[in-house]
Motif scaffolding. Structure first.
Motif, PDB file in Angstrom:
ATOM      1  N   ALA A  51       0.825  -1.213   0.000  1.00 19.90           N
ATOM      2  CA  ALA A  51       0.000   0.000   0.000  1.00 19.90           C
ATOM      3  C   ALA A  51       0.857   1.260   0.000  1.00 19.90           C
ATOM      4  N   PHE A  52       1.894   1.285   0.837  1.00 21.21           N
ATOM      5  CA  PHE A  52       2.762   2.460   0.894  1.00 21.21           C
ATOM      6  C   PHE A  52       3.468   2.690  -0.443  1.00 21.21           C
ATOM      7  N   LEU A  53       3.997   1.622  -1.056  1.00 18.57           N
ATOM      8  CA  LEU A  53       4.708   1.786  -2.323  1.00 18.57           C
ATOM      9  C   LEU A  53       3.768   2.173  -3.455  1.00 18.57           C
ATOM     10  N   LEU A  54       2.544   1.628  -3.438  1.00 21.74           N
ATOM     11  CA  LEU A  54       1.574   2.001  -4.468  1.00 21.74           C
ATOM     12  C   LEU A  54       1.259   3.495  -4.413  1.00 21.74           C
ATOM     13  N   VAL A  55       1.119   4.014  -3.216  1.00 25.63           N
ATOM     14  CA  VAL A  55       0.814   5.435  -3.056  1.00 25.63           C
ATOM     15  C   VAL A  55       2.013   6.297  -3.435  1.00 25.63           C
ATOM     16  N   LEU A  56       3.199   5.900  -2.990  1.00 21.51           N
ATOM     17  CA  LEU A  56       4.389   6.727  -3.200  1.00 21.51           C
ATOM     18  C   LEU A  56       4.886   6.689  -4.643  1.00 21.51           C
ATOM     19  N   THR A  57       4.810   5.530  -5.286  1.00 23.32           N
ATOM     20  CA  THR A  57       5.352   5.393  -6.647  1.00 23.32           C
ATOM     21  C   THR A  57       4.293   5.534  -7.732  1.00 23.32           C
ATOM     22  N   ARG A  58       3.018   5.448  -7.340  1.00 29.26           N
ATOM     23  CA  ARG A  58       1.894   5.549  -8.287  1.00 29.26           C
ATOM     24  C   ARG A  58       1.985   4.502  -9.380  1.00 29.26           C
ATOM     25  N   PRO A 176      12.459  -2.373 -10.418  1.00 27.74           N
ATOM     26  CA  PRO A 176      12.628  -2.787  -9.013  1.00 27.74           C
ATOM     27  C   PRO A 176      11.427  -2.467  -8.130  1.00 27.74           C
ATOM     28  N   GLN A 177      10.825  -1.294  -8.318  1.00 24.11           N
ATOM     29  CA  GLN A 177       9.666  -0.937  -7.505  1.00 24.11           C
ATOM     30  C   GLN A 177       8.477  -1.825  -7.838  1.00 24.11           C
ATOM     31  N   GLY A 178       8.306  -2.113  -9.122  1.00 23.85           N
ATOM     32  CA  GLY A 178       7.224  -3.000  -9.527  1.00 23.85           C
ATOM     33  C   GLY A 178       7.399  -4.400  -8.977  1.00 23.85           C
ATOM     34  N   VAL A 179       8.657  -4.886  -8.963  1.00 21.64           N
ATOM     35  CA  VAL A 179       8.935  -6.206  -8.394  1.00 21.64           C
ATOM     36  C   VAL A 179       8.615  -6.224  -6.904  1.00 21.64           C
ATOM     37  N   ALA A 180       8.985  -5.153  -6.201  1.00 24.81           N
ATOM     38  CA  ALA A 180       8.711  -5.090  -4.760  1.00 24.81           C
ATOM     39  C   ALA A 180       7.211  -5.118  -4.488  1.00 24.81           C
ATOM     40  N   ILE A 181       6.434  -4.311  -5.215  1.00 28.00           N
ATOM     41  CA  ILE A 181       4.992  -4.260  -5.000  1.00 28.00           C
ATOM     42  C   ILE A 181       4.355  -5.601  -5.331  1.00 28.00           C
ATOM     43  N   GLY A 182       4.700  -6.141  -6.496  1.00 25.97           N
ATOM     44  CA  GLY A 182       4.146  -7.435  -6.883  1.00 25.97           C
ATOM     45  C   GLY A 182       4.538  -8.536  -5.920  1.00 25.97           C
ATOM     46  N   GLY A 183       5.795  -8.504  -5.464  1.00 26.25           N
ATOM     47  CA  GLY A 183       6.250  -9.502  -4.498  1.00 26.25           C
ATOM     48  C   GLY A 183       5.489  -9.429  -3.196  1.00 26.25           C
ATOM     49  N   PHE A 184       5.215  -8.208  -2.731  1.00 25.98           N
ATOM     50  CA  PHE A 184       4.426  -8.050  -1.501  1.00 25.98           C
ATOM     51  C   PHE A 184       3.024  -8.640  -1.659  1.00 25.98           C
ATOM     52  N   VAL A 185       2.394  -8.360  -2.804  1.00 25.79           N
ATOM     53  CA  VAL A 185       1.028  -8.850  -3.024  1.00 25.79           C
ATOM     54  C   VAL A 185       1.008 -10.376  -3.090  1.00 25.79           C
ATOM     55  N   VAL A 186       1.923 -10.959  -3.850  1.00 23.40           N
ATOM     56  CA  VAL A 186       1.981 -12.414  -3.961  1.00 23.40           C
ATOM     57  C   VAL A 186       2.317 -13.040  -2.614  1.00 23.40           C
ATOM     58  N   GLY A 187       3.266 -12.434  -1.894  1.00 26.96           N
ATOM     59  CA  GLY A 187       3.622 -12.945  -0.567  1.00 26.96           C
ATOM     60  C   GLY A 187       2.436 -12.923   0.376  1.00 26.96           C
ATOM     61  N   ALA A 188       1.652 -11.842   0.322  1.00 29.40           N
ATOM     62  CA  ALA A 188       0.465 -11.743   1.179  1.00 29.40           C
ATOM     63  C   ALA A 188      -0.556 -12.827   0.841  1.00 29.40           C
ATOM     64  N   VAL A 189      -0.756 -13.083  -0.457  1.00 30.91           N
ATOM     65  CA  VAL A 189      -1.696 -14.133  -0.870  1.00 30.91           C
ATOM     66  C   VAL A 189      -1.225 -15.502  -0.384  1.00 30.91           C
ATOM     67  N   CYS A 190       0.071 -15.764  -0.480  1.00 24.25           N
ATOM     68  CA  CYS A 190       0.619 -17.048  -0.016  1.00 24.25           C
ATOM     69  C   CYS A 190       0.443 -17.223   1.489  1.00 24.25           C
ATOM     70  N   LEU A 191       0.562 -16.121   2.213  1.00 25.89           N
ATOM     71  CA  LEU A 191       0.506 -16.187   3.675  1.00 25.89           C
ATOM     72  C   LEU A 191      -0.906 -16.173   4.230  1.00 25.89           C
ATOM     73  N   ALA A 192      -1.869 -15.700   3.438  1.00 28.60           N
ATOM     74  CA  ALA A 192      -3.228 -15.505   3.949  1.00 28.60           C
ATOM     75  C   ALA A 192      -3.833 -16.747   4.590  1.00 28.60           C
ATOM     76  N   PRO A 193      -3.778 -17.946   3.966  1.00 24.19           N
ATOM     77  CA  PRO A 193      -4.385 -19.121   4.614  1.00 24.19           C
ATOM     78  C   PRO A 193      -3.779 -19.437   5.975  1.00 24.19           C
ATOM     79  N   PHE A 194      -2.461 -19.319   6.090  1.00 26.75           N
ATOM     80  CA  PHE A 194      -1.793 -19.614   7.360  1.00 26.75           C
ATOM     81  C   PHE A 194      -2.117 -18.549   8.406  1.00 26.75           C
ATOM     82  N   ALA A 195      -2.197 -17.293   7.953  1.00 30.76           N
ATOM     83  CA  ALA A 195      -2.519 -16.212   8.884  1.00 30.76           C
ATOM     84  C   ALA A 195      -3.950 -16.350   9.402  1.00 30.76           C
ATOM     85  N   LEU A 196      -4.876 -16.796   8.537  1.00 34.98           N
ATOM     86  CA  LEU A 196      -6.265 -16.967   8.966  1.00 34.98           C
ATOM     87  C   LEU A 196      -6.378 -18.046  10.036  1.00 34.98           C
ATOM     88  N   VAL A 197      -5.609 -19.112   9.896  1.00 34.66           N
ATOM     89  CA  VAL A 197      -5.613 -20.178  10.905  1.00 34.66           C
ATOM     90  C   VAL A 197      -4.962 -19.705  12.197  1.00 34.66           C
TER      91      VAL A 197
END
Length: 287
Positions: A51-58, A176-197
């Protein structure tokens, strides 16, 4: 994409390492006050960082095959790192993780990126491994089985971090900024099931909200944005070695804020490891 010089790349990694050094302490405090576990903290870290990178880098979120691999690797090493903190504390988790990372990265650079390692580099690698064994073995002998598990998580985190570093360096022409944002989103999706449990809703308090915002802004959005930018200019091994500055700051925070202790033998192992990777740093720069 703006060109990054080697000197600026080194500065970027130094700032990123300093920011990362505070991330472990923030995560540990969230375990105590926020009602979150390793997966939950990592999930919020990535969501807020994106969210922070999306706002800052547009920039918009772009997910492709490369970003999928980077995000999955980030999910693995970030969660393993926080799991190590939960089991063995900030100082041990960070020193073992950051100590092992340059070793894994240097080996990967040799066999995957075809960057040669001479006798000096191989000797430094052997010394680093000896220091790591000394550090981890002493800790295991002085602690219960949970600390042994913590060291295992730290080594898993180091392997994942090295993999992301090597892969990103191989594809250094990506945004690099696009990789960071995309990596954060994919990482969050991967972690979501474990975080919900595990539990994903934090305790709402000024302290926990402030810690989450800080974790998302400084050790995540800022640090990773600089990290991926630096990989466009510096070798993967060089970047991982400069990142060892994180271990120093985090270890000091662990001792000062949480009363953690490392035995003299463990600190000796840490010193041997850091001396070895310092040799690798000189070797990487001169190469």
């Amino acid at each position: 994409m703006t060109h990054v010089s080697a000197r600026r790349g080194a500065l970027y990694v130094s700032v990123a390492a300093t920011a990362w050094g505070t991330g472990g302490a923030a995560g540990s405090l969230l375990f105590q006050t926020g009602g979150l576990g390793p997966a939950g903290v990592s999930l919020w870290r990535y969501l807020l960082g994106a969210a922070f990178l999306l706002v800052l880098t547009r920039r918009s979120v772009v997910v492709n095959g490369r970003v999928l691999l980077v995000g999955a690797g980030m999910a693995v090493y970030q969660t393993a790192y926080f799991a190590s903190i939960a089991h063995s504390g900030v100082a041990v988790a960070t020193v073992v993780t950051m100590g092992a990372t340059p070793v894994f990265t240097a080996l990967g650079s040799r066999f995957l990126l075809r960057e040669p390692l001479g006798r000096v580099a191989l000797t430094a690698l052997a010394a680093a491994l000896a220091g790591l064994v000394l550090l981890a073995g002493e800790t295991a002998l002085q602690s219960d089985t949970s600390s042994v598990a913590g060291i295992g998580f730290a080594l898993a985190s180091a392997a994942g971090y090295a993999g992301v570093t090597l892969y990103s360096r191989r594809h250094k022409d990506d945004d690099p900024q696009g990789v960071a944002i995309g990596g954060f989103v994919v990482g969050a999706v991967c972690l979501a099931p474990f975080a919900l449990v595990e539990g994903v809703v934090p305790d709402v308090s000024a302290a926990s909200v402030s810690l989450l915002l800080y974790l998302g802004a400084v050790p995540t959005a800022l640090a990773y944005g600089l990290f991926f930018s630096a990989l466009t200019a510096l070798r993967a091994t060089t970047v991982s070695i400069i990142s060892l500055g994180e271990a120093v700051g985090a270890a000091l925070l662990g001792v000062v804020l949480f009363g953690e202790q490392l035995t003299p033998l463990a600190w000796s192992g840490c010193g041997l490891l850091l001396a070895a990777v310092a040799v690798l740093a000189v070797r990487a720069e001169s190469g």
